[in-house]
Design an enzyme around this catalytic site. Sequence first.
Site, PDB file in Angstrom:
ATOM      1  N   HIS A 106       0.966  -1.371   0.077  1.00 42.88           N
ATOM      2  CA  HIS A 106       0.053  -0.062   0.044  1.00 42.88           C
ATOM      3  C   HIS A 106       0.973   1.197  -0.068  1.00 42.88           C
ATOM      4  O   HIS A 106       0.300   2.374   0.540  1.00 42.88           O
ATOM      5  CB  HIS A 106      -0.939  -0.029   1.204  1.00 42.88           C
ATOM      6  CG  HIS A 106      -2.072  -0.830   1.132  1.00 42.88           C
ATOM      7  ND1 HIS A 106      -2.775  -1.089   2.045  1.00 42.88           N
ATOM      8  CD2 HIS A 106      -2.589  -1.820   0.095  1.00 42.88           C
ATOM      9  CE1 HIS A 106      -3.821  -2.088   1.709  1.00 42.88           C
ATOM     10  NE2 HIS A 106      -3.689  -2.200   0.453  1.00 42.88           N
ATOM     11  N   CYS A 133       6.735  19.130  -7.839  1.00 42.75           N
ATOM     12  CA  CYS A 133       7.675  17.944  -8.011  1.00 42.75           C
ATOM     13  C   CYS A 133       9.165  18.415  -8.175  1.00 42.75           C
ATOM     14  O   CYS A 133       9.280  19.368  -8.983  1.00 42.75           O
ATOM     15  CB  CYS A 133       7.244  17.262  -9.117  1.00 42.75           C
ATOM     16  SG  CYS A 133       8.359  15.871  -9.667  1.00 42.75           S
ATOM     17  N   GLY A 172      -2.493  -9.542  12.041  1.00 42.45           N
ATOM     18  CA  GLY A 172      -2.986  -8.550  12.382  1.00 42.45           C
ATOM     19  C   GLY A 172      -3.642  -7.746  11.309  1.00 42.45           C
ATOM     20  O   GLY A 172      -3.593  -6.596  10.998  1.00 42.45           O
ATOM     21  N   LEU A 199      -5.667 -10.869  16.510  1.00 40.75           N
ATOM     22  CA  LEU A 199      -6.221 -10.624  18.155  1.00 40.75           C
ATOM     23  C   LEU A 199      -7.520 -11.734  17.957  1.00 40.75           C
ATOM     24  O   LEU A 199      -7.804 -11.952  19.237  1.00 40.75           O
ATOM     25  CB  LEU A 199      -6.556  -9.013  18.255  1.00 40.75           C
ATOM     26  CG  LEU A 199      -7.027  -8.787  19.603  1.00 40.75           C
ATOM     27  CD1 LEU A 199      -5.950  -8.999  20.727  1.00 40.75           C
ATOM     28  CD2 LEU A 199      -7.391  -7.373  19.498  1.00 40.75           C
ATOM     29  N   ALA A 216      -0.414  -9.619  19.115  1.00 41.46           N
ATOM     30  CA  ALA A 216       0.508  -9.833  18.148  1.00 41.46           C
ATOM     31  C   ALA A 216       2.071  -9.842  19.136  1.00 41.46           C
ATOM     32  O   ALA A 216       2.657 -10.865  18.613  1.00 41.46           O
ATOM     33  CB  ALA A 216       0.687  -8.747  17.131  1.00 41.46           C
TER      34      ALA A 216
HETATM   35  P1  NAD Z   1     -11.792  -2.271  -1.111  1.00 45.33           P
HETATM   36  O1  NAD Z   1     -12.396  -3.740  -0.902  1.00 45.33           O
HETATM   37  O2  NAD Z   1     -10.484  -2.061  -0.620  1.00 45.33           O
HETATM   38  O3  NAD Z   1     -12.848  -1.203  -0.959  1.00 45.33           O
HETATM   39  C1  NAD Z   1     -14.089  -1.062  -1.568  1.00 45.33           C
HETATM   40  C2  NAD Z   1     -14.629   0.088  -1.298  1.00 45.33           C
HETATM   41  O4  NAD Z   1     -15.396  -0.041  -0.140  1.00 45.33           O
HETATM   42  C3  NAD Z   1     -13.756   1.184  -0.995  1.00 45.33           C
HETATM   43  O5  NAD Z   1     -13.537   1.867  -2.465  1.00 45.33           O
HETATM   44  C4  NAD Z   1     -14.190   1.987   0.099  1.00 45.33           C
HETATM   45  O6  NAD Z   1     -15.107   3.085  -0.513  1.00 45.33           O
HETATM   46  C5  NAD Z   1     -14.913   1.066   0.738  1.00 45.33           C
HETATM   47  N1  NAD Z   1     -14.377   0.451   1.962  1.00 45.33           N
HETATM   48  C6  NAD Z   1     -13.211  -0.706   1.627  1.00 45.33           C
HETATM   49  N2  NAD Z   1     -12.781  -0.702   2.894  1.00 45.33           N
HETATM   50  C7  NAD Z   1     -13.170   0.012   3.890  1.00 45.33           C
HETATM   51  C8  NAD Z   1     -13.243   0.185   5.314  1.00 45.33           C
HETATM   52  N3  NAD Z   1     -12.487  -0.496   5.975  1.00 45.33           N
HETATM   53  N4  NAD Z   1     -13.869   1.056   5.978  1.00 45.33           N
HETATM   54  C9  NAD Z   1     -14.829   1.917   5.036  1.00 45.33           C
HETATM   55  N5  NAD Z   1     -15.250   1.838   3.739  1.00 45.33           N
HETATM   56  C10 NAD Z   1     -14.376   0.662   3.342  1.00 45.33           C
HETATM   57  O7  NAD Z   1     -11.734  -2.427  -2.950  1.00 45.33           O
HETATM   58  P2  NAD Z   1     -11.044  -1.030  -3.729  1.00 45.33           P
HETATM   59  O8  NAD Z   1     -11.839   0.219  -3.367  1.00 45.33           O
HETATM   60  O9  NAD Z   1     -11.126  -1.496  -5.036  1.00 45.33           O
HETATM   61  O10 NAD Z   1      -9.636  -0.724  -3.027  1.00 45.33           O
HETATM   62  C11 NAD Z   1      -8.651  -1.609  -3.459  1.00 45.33           C
HETATM   63  C12 NAD Z   1      -7.518  -1.017  -3.208  1.00 45.33           C
HETATM   64  O11 NAD Z   1      -7.206  -0.024  -2.332  1.00 45.33           O
HETATM   65  C13 NAD Z   1      -6.642  -2.355  -2.415  1.00 45.33           C
HETATM   66  O12 NAD Z   1      -5.916  -2.837  -3.623  1.00 45.33           O
HETATM   67  C14 NAD Z   1      -6.183  -1.892  -1.299  1.00 45.33           C
HETATM   68  O13 NAD Z   1      -4.818  -2.332  -1.259  1.00 45.33           O
HETATM   69  C15 NAD Z   1      -6.084  -0.434  -1.603  1.00 45.33           C
HETATM   70  N6  NAD Z   1      -6.200   0.176  -0.247  1.00 45.33           N
HETATM   71  C16 NAD Z   1      -5.161   0.705   0.108  1.00 45.33           C
HETATM   72  C17 NAD Z   1      -5.355   1.454   1.585  1.00 45.33           C
HETATM   73  C18 NAD Z   1      -4.157   2.173   2.488  1.00 45.33           C
HETATM   74  O14 NAD Z   1      -4.328   2.405   3.368  1.00 45.33           O
HETATM   75  N7  NAD Z   1      -2.981   2.558   1.559  1.00 45.33           N
HETATM   76  C19 NAD Z   1      -6.359   1.183   2.412  1.00 45.33           C
HETATM   77  C20 NAD Z   1      -7.539   0.417   1.836  1.00 45.33           C
HETATM   78  C21 NAD Z   1      -7.310   0.102   0.546  1.00 45.33           C
HETATM   79  N1  APR Z   2      -2.487  -7.973  17.859  1.00 47.77           N
HETATM   80  C1  APR Z   2      -2.838  -8.806  16.833  1.00 47.77           C
HETATM   81  N2  APR Z   2      -3.966  -8.413  16.013  1.00 47.77           N
HETATM   82  C2  APR Z   2      -4.698  -6.998  16.148  1.00 47.77           C
HETATM   83  C3  APR Z   2      -4.205  -6.524  17.528  1.00 47.77           C
HETATM   84  C4  APR Z   2      -3.173  -6.776  18.326  1.00 47.77           C
HETATM   85  N3  APR Z   2      -2.677  -6.228  19.308  1.00 47.77           N
HETATM   86  N4  APR Z   2      -5.058  -5.021  17.451  1.00 47.77           N
HETATM   87  C5  APR Z   2      -5.980  -5.374  16.321  1.00 47.77           C
HETATM   88  N5  APR Z   2      -5.645  -6.529  15.503  1.00 47.77           N
HETATM   89  C6  APR Z   2      -6.168  -7.171  14.653  1.00 47.77           C
HETATM   90  C7  APR Z   2      -7.787  -6.694  14.831  1.00 47.77           C
HETATM   91  O1  APR Z   2      -8.477  -7.953  15.042  1.00 47.77           O
HETATM   92  C8  APR Z   2      -7.968  -6.653  13.061  1.00 47.77           C
HETATM   93  O2  APR Z   2      -8.351  -8.134  12.775  1.00 47.77           O
HETATM   94  O3  APR Z   2      -5.660  -6.322  13.480  1.00 47.77           O
HETATM   95  C9  APR Z   2      -6.767  -6.304  12.457  1.00 47.77           C
HETATM   96  C10 APR Z   2      -6.792  -4.841  12.085  1.00 47.77           C
HETATM   97  O4  APR Z   2      -7.635  -4.803  11.013  1.00 47.77           O
HETATM   98  P1  APR Z   2      -7.758  -3.528  10.270  1.00 47.77           P
HETATM   99  O5  APR Z   2      -8.080  -2.505  11.021  1.00 47.77           O
HETATM  100  O6  APR Z   2      -9.048  -3.782   9.282  1.00 47.77           O
HETATM  101  O7  APR Z   2      -6.529  -3.306   9.400  1.00 47.77           O
HETATM  102  P2  APR Z   2      -6.069  -3.938   8.096  1.00 47.77           P
HETATM  103  O8  APR Z   2      -6.636  -5.114   7.966  1.00 47.77           O
HETATM  104  O9  APR Z   2      -4.657  -3.458   8.040  1.00 47.77           O
HETATM  105  O10 APR Z   2      -6.823  -3.207   7.101  1.00 47.77           O
HETATM  106  C11 APR Z   2      -6.502  -3.463   5.793  1.00 47.77           C
HETATM  107  O11 APR Z   2      -7.743  -1.582   4.910  1.00 47.77           O
HETATM  108  O12 APR Z   2      -8.379   0.366   5.928  1.00 47.77           O
HETATM  109  C12 APR Z   2      -7.593  -0.202   5.131  1.00 47.77           C
HETATM  110  O13 APR Z   2      -5.298   1.074   5.396  1.00 47.77           O
HETATM  111  C13 APR Z   2      -6.147  -0.063   5.973  1.00 47.77           C
HETATM  112  O14 APR Z   2      -4.300  -1.056   4.306  1.00 47.77           O
HETATM  113  C14 APR Z   2      -5.235  -1.362   5.376  1.00 47.77           C
HETATM  114  C15 APR Z   2      -6.413  -2.131   4.803  1.00 47.77           C
END
Ligand code: NAD
Ligand code: APR
Length: 230
Positions: A106, A133, A172, A199, A216
């Site tokens: 990401h 840039c 995680g 978790l 973790a």
């Molecule tokens: P997606 O499954 O990530 O999300 C679909 C849509 O649902 C998003 O466009 C968003 O509007 C919503 N959504 C997804 N997850 C959400 C959440 N946790 N909370 C609230 N709304 C949420 O599919 P996508 O939109 O095609 O995104 C795909 C790409 O975006 C993935 O490849 C992922 O790697 C990237 N991404 C990056 C980050 C980051 O923090 N850098 C975060 C999330 C996704």
């Molecule tokens: N130890 C282990 N696991 C943990 C802990 C901990 N101390 N605290 C939280 N978790 C777990 C939670 O149970 C949850 O399943 O980590 C996970 C965190 O999930 P998210 O908050 O959804 O984070 P992530 O899975 O990394 O999100 C995926 O979506 O929103 C975007 O930027 C975000 O790129 C990321 C993507």
Amino acid sequence: MARIVILTGAGVSAESGIRTFRASDGLWEEHRIEDVATPEGFARDPALVHRFYNQRRAAAAAALPNAAHLALARLEAAGAHQLLVVTQNVDDLHERAGTQNLIHMHGTLAGALCAACGHRWPAPAEMAPQDSCPRCLHPATRPDIVWFGEMPYRMEEIWAALRAADLFVSIGTSGNVYPAAGFVADARHGGVATLELNLEPSQGTRFFDEARHGPATQVVPAWVDEMLCT
Ligand code: NAD
Ligand code: APR
């Protein structure tokens, strides 16, 4: 020597004080994901998005690697297994713990990207819309972060590593966001053993051969100790 692909998500940094996304009910620092983590949100209000990532950059700089990050670096340094860490996180805690073989799918808070010419350079602590840039001087600079709707980085390398792995470990991550959420199915399809260290059960926990639930900083070092004794 086992080939191990390890996926990490926000949970591996939670005990370093960096809040996970879903722990804050889908909001980041009171912002909707659509406003701060999508290209549309950046086009609408670049100053808001820069402020949001400036805050996350400061939080990451103030954080320290925890026992989970350090255990993964210890496992890699032992050299008994071939490791690749693929992280969804944009903080630099894996690097600071010593992990070498690492992919930020990401992007990272440490990077800046020019949307006009594609140039990348180290991000300053504070970015702002008027930054231009350093190569093409266009004022289209953005954090080098993959937003919702964008393709993650180095996916071909990741999928190739998953196909060649002996073990896939997910640490995680909630299994909410694709394509990372699909890695366990990709691994199983290739006959790769799968382990979840989280978790609590993730969205995809039923796809894992084994799942161990707990913080973790406890479950990851315990697993690494096992791997180093075998
Ligand atoms: P997606 O499954 O990530 O999300 C679909 C849509 O649902 C998003 O466009 C968003 O509007 C919503 N959504 C997804 N997850 C959400 C959440 N946790 N909370 C609230 N709304 C949420 O599919 P996508 O939109 O095609 O995104 C795909 C790409 O975006 C993935 O490849 C992922 O790697 C990237 N991404 C990056 C980050 C980051 O923090 N850098 C975060 C999330 C996704
Ligand atoms: N130890 C282990 N696991 C943990 C802990 C901990 N101390 N605290 C939280 N978790 C777990 C939670 O149970 C949850 O399943 O980590 C996970 C965190 O999930 P998210 O908050 O959804 O984070 P992530 O899975 O990394 O999100 C995926 O979506 O929103 C975007 O930027 C975000 O790129 C990321 C993507």
